[in-house]
Design a protein around this motif. Structure first.
Motif, PDB file in Angstrom:
ATOM      1  N   ASP A 155     -58.473 -25.527 -45.561  1.00 17.54           N
ATOM      2  CA  ASP A 155     -58.283 -25.598 -47.013  1.00 17.54           C
ATOM      3  C   ASP A 155     -59.625 -25.717 -47.727  1.00 17.54           C
ATOM      4  N   ALA A 156     -60.517 -26.529 -47.161  1.00 13.80           N
ATOM      5  CA  ALA A 156     -61.846 -26.683 -47.761  1.00 13.80           C
ATOM      6  C   ALA A 156     -62.628 -25.376 -47.637  1.00 13.80           C
ATOM      7  N   ALA A 157     -62.448 -24.719 -46.490  1.00 15.84           N
ATOM      8  CA  ALA A 157     -63.196 -23.479 -46.225  1.00 15.84           C
ATOM      9  C   ALA A 157     -62.747 -22.334 -47.126  1.00 15.84           C
ATOM     10  N   GLN A 158     -61.658 -22.531 -47.852  1.00 18.24           N
ATOM     11  CA  GLN A 158     -61.215 -21.516 -48.809  1.00 18.24           C
ATOM     12  C   GLN A 158     -62.259 -21.261 -49.886  1.00 18.24           C
ATOM     13  N   CYS A 159     -63.091 -22.259 -50.171  1.00 13.78           N
ATOM     14  CA  CYS A 159     -64.089 -22.153 -51.240  1.00 13.78           C
ATOM     15  C   CYS A 159     -64.947 -20.916 -51.039  1.00 13.78           C
ATOM     16  N   VAL A 160     -65.022 -20.085 -52.105  1.00 11.96           N
ATOM     17  CA  VAL A 160     -65.834 -18.877 -52.019  1.00 11.96           C
ATOM     18  C   VAL A 160     -67.174 -19.058 -52.742  1.00 11.96           C
ATOM     19  N   GLY A 161     -67.418 -20.271 -53.239  1.00 10.74           N
ATOM     20  CA  GLY A 161     -68.712 -20.545 -53.870  1.00 10.74           C
ATOM     21  C   GLY A 161     -68.953 -19.790 -55.154  1.00 10.74           C
ATOM     22  N   VAL A 178     -69.712 -28.637 -53.442  1.00 17.70           N
ATOM     23  CA  VAL A 178     -70.417 -29.391 -52.405  1.00 17.70           C
ATOM     24  C   VAL A 178     -69.401 -30.118 -51.517  1.00 17.70           C
ATOM     25  N   ALA A 179     -68.350 -30.650 -52.144  1.00 13.40           N
ATOM     26  CA  ALA A 179     -67.325 -31.368 -51.389  1.00 13.40           C
ATOM     27  C   ALA A 179     -66.631 -30.442 -50.396  1.00 13.40           C
ATOM     28  N   ALA A 180     -66.332 -29.218 -50.838  1.00 13.93           N
ATOM     29  CA  ALA A 180     -65.638 -28.279 -49.958  1.00 13.93           C
ATOM     30  C   ALA A 180     -66.475 -28.021 -48.716  1.00 13.93           C
ATOM     31  N   LYS A 181     -67.779 -27.829 -48.911  1.00 10.51           N
ATOM     32  CA  LYS A 181     -68.655 -27.519 -47.779  1.00 10.51           C
ATOM     33  C   LYS A 181     -68.840 -28.726 -46.862  1.00 10.51           C
ATOM     34  N   VAL A 182     -69.102 -29.878 -47.470  1.00 11.06           N
ATOM     35  CA  VAL A 182     -69.324 -31.090 -46.671  1.00 11.06           C
ATOM     36  C   VAL A 182     -68.043 -31.474 -45.920  1.00 11.06           C
ATOM     37  N   SER A 183     -66.920 -31.386 -46.620  1.00  6.18           N
ATOM     38  CA  SER A 183     -65.645 -31.798 -46.042  1.00  6.18           C
ATOM     39  C   SER A 183     -65.256 -30.890 -44.882  1.00  6.18           C
ATOM     40  N   LYS A 226     -59.300 -20.893 -55.590  1.00  5.85           N
ATOM     41  CA  LYS A 226     -58.788 -21.031 -54.232  1.00  5.85           C
ATOM     42  C   LYS A 226     -57.992 -22.317 -54.064  1.00  5.85           C
ATOM     43  N   GLY A 227     -57.771 -23.039 -55.155  1.00  2.00           N
ATOM     44  CA  GLY A 227     -56.963 -24.252 -55.088  1.00  2.00           C
ATOM     45  C   GLY A 227     -57.550 -25.334 -54.199  1.00  2.00           C
ATOM     46  N   VAL A 228     -58.881 -25.409 -54.116  1.00  2.00           N
ATOM     47  CA  VAL A 228     -59.487 -26.480 -53.317  1.00  2.00           C
ATOM     48  C   VAL A 228     -59.200 -27.813 -54.002  1.00  2.00           C
ATOM     49  N   SER A 229     -58.726 -28.782 -53.222  1.00  2.00           N
ATOM     50  CA  SER A 229     -58.259 -30.050 -53.783  1.00  2.00           C
ATOM     51  C   SER A 229     -59.398 -31.052 -53.975  1.00  2.00           C
TER      52      SER A 229
END
Ligand code: HEM
Ligand code: FES
Lengths: 248, 201
Positions: A155-161, A178-183, A226-229
């Motif tokens: 789900d975090a990896a959905q981030c397309v930046g 940043v949270a999506a990548k770190v998480s 991408k609906g990143v939470s």
């Protein structure tokens, strides 16, 4: 379909910029916002005028290159779509559509609707990776990852930046990115080894780039294509605290 | 922000619990409890810690707010993002400032008036006098609505900032949040009304 457009035009970084009116005529309802701009640009070029500059690449919602603020909404007024995925059928014939660039201090405008998002690249360079010896591909089942963890990391990896989070945040904060990548990396065994350095380095770079501070408004989650939470932001905060206070 | 916020929420719970003893009336435990807090030496340093907590909380809040100015050098022509944010989150700096303004008045009214009167004061009488004025009651009730708003944003936010509001606990924290942002202000709000309409004598 026909539309009236108000488009932000700005020659270069230092130009003051202004809105200009255009009409888009005979647009297919299956066309995306970008394809509508293609039609308008073809006419502009034919008339010897400067076409409207905008960013794009894949046009299928996976690269994160596109990004316009459409009628006040980042990637448009709807949810869970990138600009390239937004079809004109979601508007009404004759609508006025206002197109603006992503606006945040660390995203300077290059031209018209194109902004410089290299701040995100530098944040990635600061720690958004894992250091591995690239030898032979390991046996796929060698490292067991429980499904729940794998799902959350995915789900975090959905981030397309794309930068929509920073562009929509009232504080211009890039926390969701940043949270999506770190998480994503902190959840997986491959990423755990460098979790502390990563959290500290990426947050430091984020601050250095001039992004604002998160005040938990969750504007980012509402508009992330991408609906990143924002629960990943909680995880980033946890990773950061852990890196700051825990043993090295 | 989060730690001081947590501290202040704890204080509010304590404050509310103590104030609910007002319902016992003038011969109840409230005045003696207040007397105890007013004279017991250990309470002084705790008071300073509480004031420090408030000060730190509003300094940090003001600092974050100031630092975030100018992060969008040019505003959007069409304002769309604000629609996606909860009102309480958008207004937290303002609700916080109003709570501060209230606090100054509130302290003058009860804290200064009792502690620096030069003679022993019956707290119950002091409170009952204050709440005999309908204007005071209306202002207090408005404050409790504002406090509810501030906590509606603040309570869940503090767990977010501490890294606890992950996917697993998000639902639980938000559910407990309802108890906090709704019940604490409601509890406070009941006090002036009950006292005015004669529920506590
Ligand atoms: C004295 C006046 C007060 C001021 C000026 C003030 C100001 C603020 C500000 C500016 C924020 C930051 C909001 C944000 O952007 O996230 C905040 C958050 C918060 N406030 Fe207050 N506040 C005050 C009183 C209170 C009180 C009485 C409580 C509870 C008892 C409280 C609890 C919280 C909590 C829990 C947060 C969330 C912290 C976080 O986001 O991590 N505040 N306050
Ligand atoms: S162009 Fe690739 S995501 Fe829109």
């Amino acid at each position: 379909m026909d539309f009236k457009l108000k488009v932000w035009r700005q020659k270069n970084r230092d130009d003051k910029g202004h809105f200009e009116d255009y009409t888009a005529k005979g647009i297919s309802e299956a066309a995306s916002v970008l394809e509508m701009l293609d039609v308008v640009n073809r006419e502009l070029v034919a008339a010897g005028k400067d076409p409207i500059a905008f960013d794009h690449d894949c046009r299928e919602g996976i690269c994160g290159s596109c990004g316009l603020v459409i009628n006040g909404g980042v990637h448009g007024p709807f949810e869970h779509n990138t600009t390239c995925e937004l079809r004109m059928r979601r508007f009404s014939d004759g609508d006025t559509i206002v197109l603006e660039p992503f606006r945040a201090r660390p995203f300077p405008i290059i031209k018209d609707l194109v902004v410089d998002r290299s701040a995100f690249d530098r944040i990635m360079q600061a720690g958004g990776y894992v250091t591995v010896k690239t030898g032979q591909a390991p046996e796929a089942n060698g490292i067991a990852v429980p499904k729940k963890i794998a799902d959350e990391a995915m789900d975090a990896a959905q981030c397309v930046g794309c930068g929509a989070c920073a562009a929509t945040c009232p504080n211009g904060s890039a926390m969701l990115f940043v949270a999506a990548k770190v998480s994503q990396l902190a959840l997986l065994p491959q990423g755990k080894a460098e979790r502390k350095e990563r959290a500290l380095a990426m947050v430091a770079q984020m601050d250095k780039e001039g992004f604002g501070s998160c005040s938990n408004t969750y504007a980012c989650e509402a508009k992330c294509p991408k609906g990143v939470s924002v629960t990943h932001i909680a995880r980033l905060n946890r990773e950061y605290l852990r890196a700051g206070f825990g043993s090295k | 922000m989060a730690l001081t916020g947590f501290f202040l929420v704890s204080f509010l719970m304590f404050h509310l619990t103590m104030n609910l003893f007002l319902f016992e009336g003038s011969r109840g435990s409230f005045s003696s409890f207040a007397d105890f807090l007013g004279t017991f030496p250990i309470v002084r340093p705790i008071e300073w810690i509480l004031f420090g907590g408030f000060l730190l909380h509003l300094l940090l809040g003001g600092f974050v707010w100031l630092m975030n100015r100018g992060v969008r050098p040019q505003a959007y022509k069409v304002k769309g993002t604000s629609k996606t944010i909860k009102l309480s989150s958008r207004l937290s700096i303002y609700t916080g400032t109003l709570i501060l303004a209230f606090l100054v008045w509130h302290l003058i009214q009860f804290f200064i008036a009792s502690r620096f009167a030069g003679h022993p004061v019956d707290m119950f009488v002091l409170v009952a006098q204050a709440f005999s004025n309908p204007v005071t009651i209306v202002l207090y009730e408005i404050l409790f609505v504002i406090l509810g708003f501030h906590l509606n944003h603040g309570f869940q936010a503090l767990f977010q900032s501490l890294g606890l509001r992950t996917a697993k606990y998000r639902g639980f924290i938000d559910a407990v949040g309802v108890i906090v942002w709704l019940l604490i202000p409601l509890g406070f709000a009941s006090i002036p009304l009950v006292m005015y309409f004669g529920g506590a004598r």
